[in-house]
Design an enzyme around this catalytic site. Structure first.
Site, PDB file in Angstrom:
ATOM      1  N   LYS A  14       0.821  -1.215   0.000  1.00 39.92           N
ATOM      2  CA  LYS A  14       0.000   0.000   0.000  1.00 39.92           C
ATOM      3  C   LYS A  14       0.857   1.268   0.000  1.00 39.92           C
ATOM      4  O   LYS A  14       0.566   2.211  -0.723  1.00 39.92           O
ATOM      5  CB  LYS A  14      -0.938   0.020   1.214  1.00 39.92           C
ATOM      6  N   ARG A  89      -9.570   0.600   8.937  1.00 39.69           N
ATOM      7  CA  ARG A  89      -9.077  -0.729   9.285  1.00 39.69           C
ATOM      8  C   ARG A  89     -10.080  -1.535  10.091  1.00 39.69           C
ATOM      9  O   ARG A  89      -9.806  -2.688  10.431  1.00 39.69           O
ATOM     10  CB  ARG A  89      -7.810  -0.569  10.108  1.00 39.69           C
ATOM     11  N   ARG A 128      11.737  -6.146   4.958  1.00 42.08           N
ATOM     12  CA  ARG A 128      11.681  -4.708   5.236  1.00 42.08           C
ATOM     13  C   ARG A 128      12.262  -4.396   6.613  1.00 42.08           C
ATOM     14  O   ARG A 128      12.917  -3.378   6.806  1.00 42.08           O
ATOM     15  CB  ARG A 128      10.216  -4.239   5.153  1.00 42.08           C
ATOM     16  N   ARG A 134      11.707  -0.170  11.629  1.00 41.67           N
ATOM     17  CA  ARG A 134      10.401  -0.230  12.288  1.00 41.67           C
ATOM     18  C   ARG A 134      10.395  -1.354  13.303  1.00 41.67           C
ATOM     19  O   ARG A 134      10.605  -2.513  12.953  1.00 41.67           O
ATOM     20  CB  ARG A 134       9.292  -0.436  11.242  1.00 41.67           C
ATOM     21  N   ARG A 145       0.059  -8.789  13.515  1.00 44.90           N
ATOM     22  CA  ARG A 145      -0.553  -7.796  12.628  1.00 44.90           C
ATOM     23  C   ARG A 145      -1.405  -8.487  11.565  1.00 44.90           C
ATOM     24  O   ARG A 145      -2.497  -8.013  11.230  1.00 44.90           O
ATOM     25  CB  ARG A 145       0.533  -6.928  11.972  1.00 44.90           C
TER      26      ARG A 145
HETATM   27  P1  ADP Z   1       1.157  -2.071   7.905  1.00 44.60           P
HETATM   28  O1  ADP Z   1       0.035  -1.868   6.952  1.00 44.60           O
HETATM   29  O2  ADP Z   1       2.432  -2.418   7.206  1.00 44.60           O
HETATM   30  O3  ADP Z   1       0.823  -2.973   9.046  1.00 44.60           O
HETATM   31  P2  ADP Z   1       0.874   0.645   8.958  1.00 44.60           P
HETATM   32  O4  ADP Z   1       2.007   1.584   8.862  1.00 44.60           O
HETATM   33  O5  ADP Z   1      -0.337   0.910   8.146  1.00 44.60           O
HETATM   34  O6  ADP Z   1       1.549  -0.733   8.616  1.00 44.60           O
HETATM   35  O7  ADP Z   1       0.413   0.481  10.488  1.00 44.60           O
HETATM   36  C1  ADP Z   1       1.306   0.188  11.534  1.00 44.60           C
HETATM   37  C2  ADP Z   1       0.549   0.057  12.866  1.00 44.60           C
HETATM   38  O8  ADP Z   1      -0.119   1.311  13.173  1.00 44.60           O
HETATM   39  C3  ADP Z   1      -0.573  -0.975  12.889  1.00 44.60           C
HETATM   40  O9  ADP Z   1      -0.093  -2.263  13.197  1.00 44.60           O
HETATM   41  C4  ADP Z   1      -1.499  -0.401  13.970  1.00 44.60           C
HETATM   42  O10 ADP Z   1      -1.017  -0.669  15.268  1.00 44.60           O
HETATM   43  C5  ADP Z   1      -1.408   1.081  13.756  1.00 44.60           C
HETATM   44  N1  ADP Z   1      -2.451   1.586  12.818  1.00 44.60           N
HETATM   45  C6  ADP Z   1      -2.241   2.154  11.588  1.00 44.60           C
HETATM   46  N2  ADP Z   1      -3.393   2.518  11.027  1.00 44.60           N
HETATM   47  C7  ADP Z   1      -4.387   2.192  11.913  1.00 44.60           C
HETATM   48  C8  ADP Z   1      -5.808   2.298  11.920  1.00 44.60           C
HETATM   49  N3  ADP Z   1      -6.476   2.835  10.876  1.00 44.60           N
HETATM   50  N4  ADP Z   1      -6.484   1.833  12.993  1.00 44.60           N
HETATM   51  C9  ADP Z   1      -5.849   1.314  14.038  1.00 44.60           C
HETATM   52  N5  ADP Z   1      -4.510   1.165  14.108  1.00 44.60           N
HETATM   53  C10 ADP Z   1      -3.778   1.600  13.062  1.00 44.60           C
END
Ligand code: ADP
Length: 193
Positions: A14, A89, A128, A134, A145
């Protein structure tokens, strides 16, 4: 306005594809992951709270994320459109987003769902982790996750499918090939800028 959700599990690409789409179509990119990491690095109260969840691979509570996104949309009221990355999400976040946009006399037009086999997701995220710095890109947190994704996030696809807005896109292959599949769908609504 044209508003797009780029949807898919962690590691589905994404972030990479959002960057491509943003520059080709001049949309404003809103990534809740990036916004949260920014709050964490500035050690704001929101960031301190969010970090507890992120480090465990759990979703941050809906009200925290929804409050954050609402402000971001308001900051860019004259945008050509938005690309939402990593948001919504949960079904509650999707309902909140629909309401926020309706209030601004607009809506989500298209949801592009990147589909990648689970074993490839893990491989990409572990890879990654070696360079991203990260703290959540390690095998134990990655597994959580992905589990959160199937438990809470996958339902968002059903929410938009019921509105006739969901398109599934094969997310494995070359970055350029995937970008061209995504562009083809977007161009049904909006020409490149
Ligand atoms: P990825 O899609 O690679 O898991 P993101 O950078 O989108 O990584 O998200 C990293 C973390 O941030 C998630 O595991 C969660 O803890 C938090 N997070 C991100 N976006 C949301 C959301 N819309 N709702 C709840 N938690 C979120």
């Amino acid at each position: 306005m044209f508003n797009l959700i780029l949807f898919g599990p962690p590691g589905s690409g994404k972030g990479t594809q959002s960057a491509n789409i943003t520059s080709a179509f001049r949309l404003e990119h809103i990534s809740t992951g990036d916004l949260l990491r920014d709050e964490v690095s500035r050690q704001t109260p929101l960031g301190v709270e969010a970090k507890k969840y992120m480090d465990q691979g759990l979703l941050v509570p809906d009200e925290v994320v929804i409050g954050m996104i609402s402000g971001k949309i308001d900051e860019q009221a004259d945008a050509r459109g938005f690309i939402f990355d990593g948001f919504p999400r949960t079904k509650a976040q999707a309902e909140a987003l629909d309401k926020l946009l309706e209030f601004k006399n607009t809506e989500i037009h298209l949801v592009l769902a990147l589909e990648v086999p689970e074993q490839e997701l893990v491989k990409r995220l572990v890879g990654r982790g070696a360079t991203s710095g990260r703290s959540d890109d390690n095998e134990e947190v990655i597994a959580k996750r992905i589990k959160e994704y199937y438990a809470k996030t996958e339902a968002v696809a059903g929410h938009y499918n019921a509105q006739g807005k969901l398109e599934r896109i094969q997310g494995s292959g070359t970055i350029d090939g995937i970008f061209s599949s995504l562009s083809k769908e977007i161009e049904k609504y909006l020409l490149p800028a």
